[in-house]
Design a protein around this motif. Structure first.
Motif, PDB file in Angstrom:
ATOM      1  N   LYS A1229     -11.807 -15.524  30.846  1.00 27.04           N
ATOM      2  CA  LYS A1229     -11.262 -14.175  30.955  1.00 27.04           C
ATOM      3  C   LYS A1229      -9.754 -14.207  31.129  1.00 27.04           C
ATOM      4  O   LYS A1229      -9.022 -13.411  30.536  1.00 27.04           O
ATOM      5  N   ALA A1230      -9.274 -15.141  31.957  1.00 22.97           N
ATOM      6  CA  ALA A1230      -7.846 -15.243  32.193  1.00 22.97           C
ATOM      7  C   ALA A1230      -7.129 -15.634  30.906  1.00 22.97           C
ATOM      8  O   ALA A1230      -6.035 -15.140  30.579  1.00 22.97           O
ATOM      9  N   LYS A1231      -7.780 -16.537  30.149  1.00 20.05           N
ATOM     10  CA  LYS A1231      -7.161 -16.984  28.906  1.00 20.05           C
ATOM     11  C   LYS A1231      -7.027 -15.822  27.925  1.00 20.05           C
ATOM     12  O   LYS A1231      -5.995 -15.664  27.239  1.00 20.05           O
ATOM     13  N   ALA A1232      -8.052 -14.974  27.838  1.00 17.62           N
ATOM     14  CA  ALA A1232      -7.992 -13.820  26.955  1.00 17.62           C
ATOM     15  C   ALA A1232      -6.880 -12.871  27.382  1.00 17.62           C
ATOM     16  O   ALA A1232      -6.143 -12.335  26.542  1.00 17.62           O
ATOM     17  N   ALA A1233      -6.734 -12.675  28.685  1.00 15.65           N
ATOM     18  CA  ALA A1233      -5.680 -11.793  29.181  1.00 15.65           C
ATOM     19  C   ALA A1233      -4.308 -12.348  28.848  1.00 15.65           C
ATOM     20  O   ALA A1233      -3.384 -11.604  28.481  1.00 15.65           O
ATOM     21  N   ILE A1234      -4.166 -13.656  28.973  1.00 14.83           N
ATOM     22  CA  ILE A1234      -2.864 -14.267  28.694  1.00 14.83           C
ATOM     23  C   ILE A1234      -2.549 -14.176  27.200  1.00 14.83           C
ATOM     24  O   ILE A1234      -1.407 -13.893  26.779  1.00 14.83           O
ATOM     25  N   THR A1235      -3.564 -14.403  26.338  1.00 11.76           N
ATOM     26  CA  THR A1235      -3.338 -14.334  24.888  1.00 11.76           C
ATOM     27  C   THR A1235      -2.875 -12.932  24.511  1.00 11.76           C
ATOM     28  O   THR A1235      -1.930 -12.748  23.717  1.00 11.76           O
ATOM     29  N   ALA A1236      -3.514 -11.916  25.071  1.00 15.33           N
ATOM     30  CA  ALA A1236      -3.095 -10.543  24.794  1.00 15.33           C
ATOM     31  C   ALA A1236      -1.689 -10.289  25.294  1.00 15.33           C
ATOM     32  O   ALA A1236      -0.879  -9.607  24.639  1.00 15.33           O
ATOM     33  N   ALA A1237      -1.382 -10.860  26.445  1.00 15.81           N
ATOM     34  CA  ALA A1237      -0.044 -10.658  27.005  1.00 15.81           C
ATOM     35  C   ALA A1237       1.023 -11.327  26.143  1.00 15.81           C
ATOM     36  O   ALA A1237       2.152 -10.818  26.007  1.00 15.81           O
ATOM     37  N   ILE A1238       0.668 -12.503  25.533  1.00 12.98           N
ATOM     38  CA  ILE A1238       1.635 -13.191  24.663  1.00 12.98           C
ATOM     39  C   ILE A1238       1.930 -12.319  23.449  1.00 12.98           C
ATOM     40  O   ILE A1238       3.095 -12.139  23.041  1.00 12.98           O
ATOM     41  N   GLU A1239       0.884 -11.782  22.858  1.00 10.52           N
ATOM     42  CA  GLU A1239       1.083 -10.938  21.689  1.00 10.52           C
ATOM     43  C   GLU A1239       1.949  -9.730  22.034  1.00 10.52           C
ATOM     44  O   GLU A1239       2.848  -9.364  21.289  1.00 10.52           O
ATOM     45  N   GLN A1240       1.661  -9.137  23.187  1.00 10.53           N
ATOM     46  CA  GLN A1240       2.432  -7.973  23.605  1.00 10.53           C
ATOM     47  C   GLN A1240       3.879  -8.355  23.869  1.00 10.53           C
ATOM     48  O   GLN A1240       4.815  -7.633  23.498  1.00 10.53           O
ATOM     49  N   ALA A1241       4.075  -9.533  24.479  1.00 13.52           N
ATOM     50  CA  ALA A1241       5.437  -9.954  24.816  1.00 13.52           C
ATOM     51  C   ALA A1241       6.259 -10.235  23.577  1.00 13.52           C
ATOM     52  O   ALA A1241       7.459  -9.964  23.515  1.00 13.52           O
ATOM     53  N   LEU A1242       5.593 -10.798  22.552  1.00 16.92           N
ATOM     54  CA  LEU A1242       6.331 -11.088  21.322  1.00 16.92           C
ATOM     55  C   LEU A1242       6.705  -9.793  20.601  1.00 16.92           C
ATOM     56  O   LEU A1242       7.729  -9.733  19.918  1.00 16.92           O
ATOM     57  N   ARG A1243       5.821  -8.775  20.740  1.00 17.18           N
ATOM     58  CA  ARG A1243       6.188  -7.495  20.146  1.00 17.18           C
ATOM     59  C   ARG A1243       7.331  -6.852  20.935  1.00 17.18           C
ATOM     60  O   ARG A1243       8.199  -6.224  20.383  1.00 17.18           O
ATOM     61  N   ASN A1244       7.300  -6.996  22.242  1.00 20.27           N
ATOM     62  CA  ASN A1244       8.350  -6.423  23.095  1.00 20.27           C
ATOM     63  C   ASN A1244       9.540  -7.380  23.105  1.00 20.27           C
ATOM     64  O   ASN A1244       9.780  -8.112  24.064  1.00 20.27           O
ATOM     65  N   SER A1245      10.290  -7.316  21.998  1.00 29.48           N
ATOM     66  CA  SER A1245      11.373  -8.295  21.824  1.00 29.48           C
ATOM     67  C   SER A1245      12.718  -7.775  22.279  1.00 29.48           C
ATOM     68  O   SER A1245      13.753  -8.397  22.020  1.00 29.48           O
ATOM     69  N   THR A1246      12.714  -6.604  22.907  1.00 31.16           N
ATOM     70  CA  THR A1246      13.999  -5.991  23.286  1.00 31.16           C
ATOM     71  C   THR A1246      13.970  -5.662  24.784  1.00 31.16           C
ATOM     72  O   THR A1246      12.963  -5.165  25.317  1.00 31.16           O
ATOM     73  N   ILE A1247      15.138  -5.929  25.439  1.00 29.99           N
ATOM     74  CA  ILE A1247      15.333  -5.525  26.854  1.00 29.99           C
ATOM     75  C   ILE A1247      16.543  -4.630  26.899  1.00 29.99           C
ATOM     76  O   ILE A1247      17.639  -4.992  26.412  1.00 29.99           O
ATOM     77  N   GLY A1248      16.396  -3.459  27.473  1.00 32.42           N
ATOM     78  CA  GLY A1248      17.524  -2.553  27.660  1.00 32.42           C
ATOM     79  C   GLY A1248      17.887  -2.438  29.133  1.00 32.42           C
ATOM     80  O   GLY A1248      17.015  -2.323  29.990  1.00 32.42           O
ATOM     81  N   TYR A1249      19.190  -2.403  29.415  1.00 38.51           N
ATOM     82  CA  TYR A1249      19.694  -2.276  30.789  1.00 38.51           C
ATOM     83  C   TYR A1249      20.461  -0.967  30.880  1.00 38.51           C
ATOM     84  O   TYR A1249      21.541  -0.826  30.263  1.00 38.51           O
ATOM     85  N   LEU A1250      19.919   0.008  31.587  1.00 41.28           N
ATOM     86  CA  LEU A1250      20.496   1.346  31.696  1.00 41.28           C
ATOM     87  C   LEU A1250      21.122   1.506  33.088  1.00 41.28           C
ATOM     88  O   LEU A1250      20.423   1.400  34.098  1.00 41.28           O
ATOM     89  N   THR A1251      22.431   1.768  33.082  1.00 48.44           N
ATOM     90  CA  THR A1251      23.148   1.963  34.359  1.00 48.44           C
ATOM     91  C   THR A1251      23.578   3.404  34.448  1.00 48.44           C
ATOM     92  O   THR A1251      24.273   3.920  33.550  1.00 48.44           O
ATOM     93  N   LEU A1252      23.154   4.118  35.501  1.00 44.15           N
ATOM     94  CA  LEU A1252      23.520   5.513  35.730  1.00 44.15           C
ATOM     95  C   LEU A1252      24.725   5.595  36.656  1.00 44.15           C
ATOM     96  O   LEU A1252      24.927   4.714  37.509  1.00 44.15           O
ATOM     97  N   PRO A1253      25.526   6.646  36.536  1.00 40.70           N
ATOM     98  CA  PRO A1253      26.754   6.733  37.367  1.00 40.70           C
ATOM     99  C   PRO A1253      26.463   6.913  38.856  1.00 40.70           C
ATOM    100  O   PRO A1253      27.215   6.450  39.698  1.00 40.70           O
ATOM    101  N   ASP A1254      25.382   7.588  39.149  1.00 42.70           N
ATOM    102  CA  ASP A1254      25.057   7.848  40.567  1.00 42.70           C
ATOM    103  C   ASP A1254      23.707   7.213  40.874  1.00 42.70           C
ATOM    104  O   ASP A1254      22.677   7.671  40.371  1.00 42.70           O
ATOM    105  N   PRO A1255      23.682   6.152  41.705  1.00 43.45           N
ATOM    106  CA  PRO A1255      22.391   5.497  42.000  1.00 43.45           C
ATOM    107  C   PRO A1255      21.380   6.412  42.649  1.00 43.45           C
ATOM    108  O   PRO A1255      20.183   6.178  42.575  1.00 43.45           O
ATOM    109  N   ARG A1256      21.864   7.522  43.220  1.00 41.15           N
ATOM    110  CA  ARG A1256      20.933   8.430  43.877  1.00 41.15           C
ATOM    111  C   ARG A1256      20.039   9.175  42.881  1.00 41.15           C
ATOM    112  O   ARG A1256      19.009   9.720  43.267  1.00 41.15           O
ATOM    113  N   THR A1257      20.480   9.172  41.625  1.00 39.65           N
ATOM    114  CA  THR A1257      19.658   9.863  40.619  1.00 39.65           C
ATOM    115  C   THR A1257      18.470   9.044  40.178  1.00 39.65           C
ATOM    116  O   THR A1257      17.613   9.525  39.422  1.00 39.65           O
TER     117      THR A1257
END
Length: 1323
Positions: A1229-1257
């Protein structure tokens, strides 16, 4: 005042002019001591007053310091404190009867002839007498400095003869010049007639040849007491005052004074004369202890004759016996004069009929024995030093004969005795003679020699410190020395050298001083049957200790115990404070107890002989105040040392603050006449009692007339000024001592004014400083006028107060008397003082002191004369009506209270239970008393050797209180009675297994058996021996069923341990963690399931062997299970792209889900985890253009910073192994979960870093309960991480596809805009 001279007897008409040889000799002696009737001299002029050698302290806070000992002019009270020395001997009748008309005829007519040989000195012969009253050398001139008794008084003492020639009453003769007509206001016959009428006596006056006046009372029917009263009244009518000196033996002085001055007081009361006894320090030191001293008698002629008669009678009875100190005998001869078991001294006593006291001599302090003889010459012996002399007592002649025999024997001993000296270790001296060696008498009886050891005053570096001396015949001395050496060397010895590091000398002295102070040395000696010698050097440092025991094992044990104590007391546990010895008494009484309770520091104050040493402070902690405090053992921890230093520093500062607050110590000397010393002592005592609470008292010493005041300068200066003013006032008042004031006083209250035994009138005399006489309705005051007036006002007020007097007889059952009286009369005395009344209980009920004057203010004679016999149930209250009413009401209220509280009960308990019932510092018993308000009396457990002895606990109070207290005690009694104590022998190697980690195993055993889960109770129930102690016995205490269950359980564990086996199984180190589990959970489950103990090597040491201990079957099962478990957990490896590792692990969240959901663990088989992509640096810190937090929300949302990272461009290549361990199904079961996670991770090939002017928002992005961010995640399929610590300006991380990341950014900015607008509308 008239002044006349006495005429010798031979000059009186009608006397025999021929004197015997003895009379002439005595007359020659008395030429310098003729009795005269003259003006009374000042008391200070009678004898010189040299300063006495001794001194005394007026006041001291130390209870052990003797009370002040100033010698004031000898009053009857002070004189009565001189102890009478009773010397047995023959009771001789007076050899010269001063009342005989045959010796002193006062009328005409031929007297009977007197045999000259029978006339001897009144009190026996002086030194040199041959025993029959005659001087051996024809002269009795005494040596310089001694007094000789005068010849018979020059004027006949006066006796009377009946027709049959028998004396039947007192008779006194006077020359005309001694009793002139002007001496009385009325003619003498008229005075005698008035006195006879008043006292029903028959005083007669006759005139003999030469005008000698003789006054007699010859009636046989008149009581002697009434005759004396009549003569005293006659003396009061005579205005002539005179003085006379009477020589008496020194040994009779104490008998004339009597106990508490009773005898001399009664003579003065009977005669009306004033008797002045010489002060012992004002008389020259006699060569013999029984020379003669002069007594001065003052008053009217009749009073003087009556006093002389009474004093002479006592001196006659006591003068034949003598007590002498033999001062010229060397102390080294004492054992040889006494003989074995005092046999020679006893024989000398029997032979001469005397008492002989020969002091023991086995140690020396001030002077060592003489050196050994050289070249066969006799050793030179010197007389005994100090006051350590042989004392002889008995008949004078017998004493002289015994003294001569002692002198003869001493001459023989000078030739017979020789001296041997040898050095023996000082610590071994105690085993030669004394408590730990042979009795001194036995040593002398065995060897025929005496032994002398050095005393305690020597230091270890003195030459004679270790030297013993044998004194005896030449043929026995060496044998005696050998015997002494054998005795000394019969003990095993070990030397203990204290630390010798820098500063260690002082620490060694301190630790020795402390252990002596707390008597720990004595405890170790008793525990190990050993003797410990702890000497000091002359410089105050501690010399090496010596340990002795007949069993060498005990020496080793005692040494080990001492080393553990020394280890627990490093220098950091002690400190010293140099201090003036002046402060020692106050430090001990006032400061030390507070320092011990507040700071846990014991204050050790040097002994008086070591006052130069500093005060020692030792940290003991809170336990130091416990009754059963044990001196610590073992090395202290760093935390404990820190506590030592802090406690000592605070205690030291506290003491220094108090001492430094005192001014400079100074002393002042004032010269004060002795006649004022007694008053001054009372004055200073009162001043000292009124000082401020924080003020140290001034110490006062007296030497002669010099008074030394010693203390803080302001206090000394203040007291000096007061003393000088007091002495000046007293001097002025002394000039008015002759003032006399008389006034009427009701005769019926005279006994009350006098008090029991004269106690109340004595109190008034001391209070007002005047002399007070009460006689036949008159009170006469003599003293300074102002004080006499004040005393008169007070006494007159007393008379009026007593006139308004009421008497109540209360019927009170005898069993309540002692409770109403109170301890030592405390309660009844409060009533007496409060209401100013007398309260009389039946004599059988009294438990107050005999001298309790307040409780019985009337004299014994007055009570017997005026009061009927008091019934056993009667209590008499007498006093002013208002006070008597109040006292009666309060006594009846007390009676009712005690009746209500008279219920009693008793509980029988074992003596061994008493300490637990009382509790630490009485806390347990105080709780019962406070809860019940009952009075509970518990016997002292120390009075019973057998702890099983049944003792009675008494309970008293109201019915409810008694019942409640009895119930509580019986509950404790039942528990104790059902408590048994058993021991279980278990080898120490199993003790650790029984105790368990931090006591967990034994606590579990006790709880399962039904015992308490309280750790303290557990420790009391099961007591293991200390690791270093001998023996294997485990003590189990408690109820029988619980004890049996505990023992059975412990035996089972021990049995299992004895039968258990241990096997080792090799498990790869990477599998150890899985065997331990989180927090040791897996290991505990395995041990509990298979009843084994599993020992897994520590991580990092490279060992693979896992030990399994237990019963063979259990070990086999556990081993098989662990083998299977490890095999199951060998795992399956899955390769994960390195660039997708962090996206899948999600900061470890993914691994936790696998472990929690599937019981599968993940490791990387030792491969290094790839670096995590870094977020952009702080935009604000880099100066990026962002709007202010006060700008419009729409503008702020549009002014964000967004950075995109394409993971497909990541330089990380290759895979990282993920090793999955767990059950096969779970791993799949763990192996199946990891295989699915690998596929998802390879599709999620982008990381965005969003900085807002006021941290309180950022909160608008999260939404309530995370609702907003979850909706964005669902809508975009991205992982969105909002930083927790928004103050660090971390960006929002968005992981997903490029399209999803862009969409997530837009939704986040929209959420911020909506949240900001909504917030603006609310504001």
């Amino acid at each position: 005042m008239a002044s006349t001279s006495a005429t010798p007897q031979s000059a009186l008409p009608g006397t025999n002019g021929g004197l015997s040889a003895a009379q002439k000799l005595m007359q020659k002696h008395d030429e310098a001591h003729q009795t005269t009737i003259e003006d009374v001299p000042d008391e200070e002029d009678l004898t010189p007053h040299p300063h006495p050698i001794s001194s005394s302290v007026i006041e001291s806070t130390d209870e052990n310091v003797d009370a002040p000992g100033w010698i004031a002019p000898m009053s009857t009270k002070a004189a009565g404190k001189q102890k009478a020395e009773i010397v047995p001997g023959k009771e001789n009748t007076p050899l010269l009867d001063t009342q005989s008309d045959e010796v002193f005829p006062g009328l005409g007519g031929a007297p009977k002839p007197v045999q000259a040989a029978s006339v001897t000195p009144i009190w026996g012969a002086k030194k040199g007498s041959n025993g029959n009253g005659a001087a051996t050398n024809g002269s009795s001139t005494p040596k310089s400095g001694t007094n000789t008794p005068p010849v018979a008084q020059a004027v006949p003492r006066g006796t009377s003869q009946s027709l049959a020639g028998q004396v039947s009453g007192p008779s006194y003769s006077f020359l005309p010049k001694d009793l002139p007509r002007s001496a009385t206001k009325k003619p003498l016959p008229d005075i005698l007639r008035d006195i006879n009428k008043k006292y029903r006596t028959n005083l007669t006056q006759t005139t003999g040849e030469g005008g000698v006046i003789k006054i007699s009372e010859l009636s046989a029917q008149t009581p002697d007491a009434r005759k004396r009263q009549a003569f005293k009244e006659l003396g009061n009518q005579i205005t002539t005052k005179a003085s006379s000196k009477l020589a008496i033996p020194r040994s009779a002085r104490a008998h004339i004074i009597g106990k508490q001055g009773s005898t001399i007081k009664s003579i003065q009361e009977m005669s009306g004369a004033r008797i002045q006894m010489p002060k012992m320090e004002d008389t020259p030191v006699p060569e013999d202890d029984d020379d003669y001293i002069n007594v001065v008698l003052e008053g009217n002629p009749i009073a003087i004759r009556m006093a002389e008669e009474a004093v002479s009678k006592i001196a006659n009875e006591r003068g034949a016996s003598v007590t002498v100190k033999v001062r010229d005998v060397p102390a080294e001869f004492y054992p040889h004069l006494a003989g074995p078991n005092n046999a020679l001294a006893d024989a000398l006593e029997q032979a001469h009929g005397v008492q002989i006291r020969i002091p023991p001599y086995q140690t020396w302090t001030s002077r060592p024995p003489p050196v050994a003889s050289v070249n066969s010459e006799a050793s030179v012996f010197l007389p005994a030093a100090g006051d350590n002399h042989i004392t002889l007592g008995g008949d004078r002649a017998a004493v002289q004969a015994a003294r001569a025999e002692i002198a003869r024997r001493c001459r023989e001993l000078e030739q017979e005795l020789t001296i041997l000296k040898d050095n023996i270790d000082r610590g071994r001296h105690q085993f030669i003679v004394g408590n730990r060696g042979l009795p001194v008498d036995q040593f002398f009886a065995e060897t025929g020699c005496s032994i002398v050891l050095p005393g305690q005053g020597l230091n270890a570096d003195d030459d004679d410190y270790e030297k013993i001396t044998i004194i005896g015949p030449a043929d026995k001395a060496q044998v005696a020395m050998d015997r002494a050496i054998d005795l000394a060397m019969g003990m095993q010895n070990s030397s203990l050298t204290l630390p010798s590091a820098p500063g260690a000398k002082e620490h060694a002295r301190n630790i020795t001083q402390y252990l002596r102070h707390c008597k720990e040395i004595e405890k170790i000696e008793k525990l190990y049957e050993s003797h410990i010698f702890t000497p000091f050097n002359s410089d105050g440092t501690a010399a090496p200790w010596q340990l002795y025991s007949r069993d060498g094992k005990n020496v080793i044990k005692a040494r080990s115990e001492i080393n553990r104590i020394l280890e627990a007391h490093p220098p950091t546990r002690m400190t010293t404070i140099p201090m003036d010895p002046f402060f020692h008494p106050q430090l001990k009484a006032r400061i030390a107890p507070k320092v011990k309770s507040d700071y846990g520091v014991n204050v050790v104050i040097p002994q008086a002989s070591e006052s130069a040493l500093p005060v020692l402070l030792v940290f003991e902690g809170d336990a130091g105040s416990d009754f059963d405090f044990q001196v610590p053992r073992g090395r202290p921890s760093p935390a404990e040392i820190k506590a030592f230093q802090q406690g000592l520093q605070e205690a030291r500062q506290h003491i220094l603050d108090i001492i430094s607050a005192q001014s400079q110590i100074t002393s002042t000397i004032i010269d004060v006449p002795r006649i004022f010393h007694e008053k001054l002592k009372r004055f200073i005592k009162e001043e000292q009692q009124n000082r401020a609470a924080d003020e140290f008292p001034v110490r006062v010493k007296a030497e002669g007339t010099r008074i030394t005041l010693f203390g803080p300068k302001p206090s000394v200066d203040s007291l000096v000024a007061k003393v000088e003013a007091f002495v000046e006032q007293a001097t002025e008042e002394e000039k008015e001592r002759g003032f006399t004031l008389s006034f009427d006083f009701p005769q019926k209250h005279a006994n009350q004014l006098i008090g029991r035994g004269g106690s109340y009138i004595s109190e008034l005399r001391e209070k007002f400083d005047v002399d007070i006489k009460v006689d036949d309705g008159k009170v006469e005051l003599k003293g300074p006028k102002a004080k006499a007036e004040i005393a008169k006002a007070h006494i007159s007020a007393l008379g009026k107060q007593w006139a308004d007097e009421a008497t109540y007889i209360l019927k009170i059952e005898p069993q309540y008397h002692s409770e109403i009286i109170g301890a030592k009369g405390a309660q009844i005395n409060k009533l007496i003082d409060r209401y100013k009344v007398q309260i009389h209980f039946p004599r059988s009920a009294r438990n107050v002191r005999d001298d309790q004057s307040n409780a019985d203010a009337t004299s014994e004679a007055g009570r017997r004369a005026t009061r009927r016999e008091q019934e056993p149930d009667e209590v008499i209250v007498k006093g002013p009506k208002k006070g008597a009413d109040g006292a009666r009401e309060e006594i009846l209220s007390l009676l009712q209270y005690y009746k209500d509280m008279s219920h009693t009960a008793s509980v029988s308990v074992q003596a061994g239970q008493i300490p637990s019932l009382i509790g630490t510092r009485g806390i347990a018993m105080d709780e019962i008393r406070q809860a019940t308000q009952a009075r509970i009396d518990i016997p002292n457990a120390r009075d019973f050797e057998d702890p099983s002895t049944r003792v009675e606990i008494q309970i008293k109070g109201s019915k409810a209180q008694v019942a409640q207290a009895k119930k509580l005690i019986e509950e404790k009694k039942e528990i104790f009675d059902n408590t048994v104590t058993k021991t279980l022998e278990v080898e120490k190697k199993y003790h650790g297994a029984l105790i368990g980690p931090q006591g967990s195993t034994i606590r579990e055993i006790v709880i399962k058996a039904g015992g308490s889960d309280n750790p303290k109770e557990t420790a009391r129930t099961v007591q293991f021996p200390k690791a270093e102690a001998d023996g294997n016995a485990i003590k189990i205490q408690g109820k029988a069923d619980i004890v049996n269950k505990i023992i059975a359980h412990m035996q089972q564990i021990v049995s299992e341990r004895e039968n258990q086996t241990t096997e080792t199984i090799d498990i790869p180190t990477d599998k150890h963690r899985s065997l331990i589990g989180r927090g040791g959970e897996t290991k505990k489950e395995l041990e509990s399931k298979f009843k084994v103990f599993i020992d897994i090597p520590r991580q990092g040491n490279g060992q693979t062997g896992v030990k399994i201990s237990g019963l063979p079957a259990d070990v086999t099962n556990a081993k098989a299970h662990i083998t299977d478990l490890v095999k199951e957990q060998e795992g399956e490896t899955l390769q994960v792209p390195r660039k997708a590792h962090h996206s899948i692990s999600d900061n470890g969240q993914f691994f936790r889900r696998l472990r929690n959901d599937h019981k599968v663990t993940v490791d990387h088989d030792g491969h290094k985890v790839p670096a995590k992509p870094t977020a952009p640096s702080n935009v604000r810190a880099n100066g990026a253009s962002l709007p202010l937090i006060t700008d419009d929300a729409a503008d702020a949302a549009g002014a964000h910073v967004f950075k995109v990272v394409d993971l497909s461009e990541n330089e990380l290549e290759g895979d990282i192994p993920w090793v999955l361990r767990g059950q096969p199904e779970a791993v799949a079961k763990a192996k199946a979960a990891i295989t699915a996670a690998i596929e998802q991770a390879l599709r999620n090939s982008t990381i965005g870093y969003l900085t807002l002017p006021d941290p309180r928002t950022y909160r608008y992005v999260i939404g309530q309960g995370g609702s907003k961010v979850n909706s964005i995640r669902k809508a975009t399929g991205c992982k969105i991480t909002v930083p927790r610590d928004q103050a660090k300006d971390e960006p929002i991380e968005i992981v997903g596809s490029a399209e999803g990341v862009e969409k997530a950014r837009d939704l986040i900015l929209q959420a911020v805009l909506e949240g900001g607008n909504a917030n603006g509308n609310r504001s």
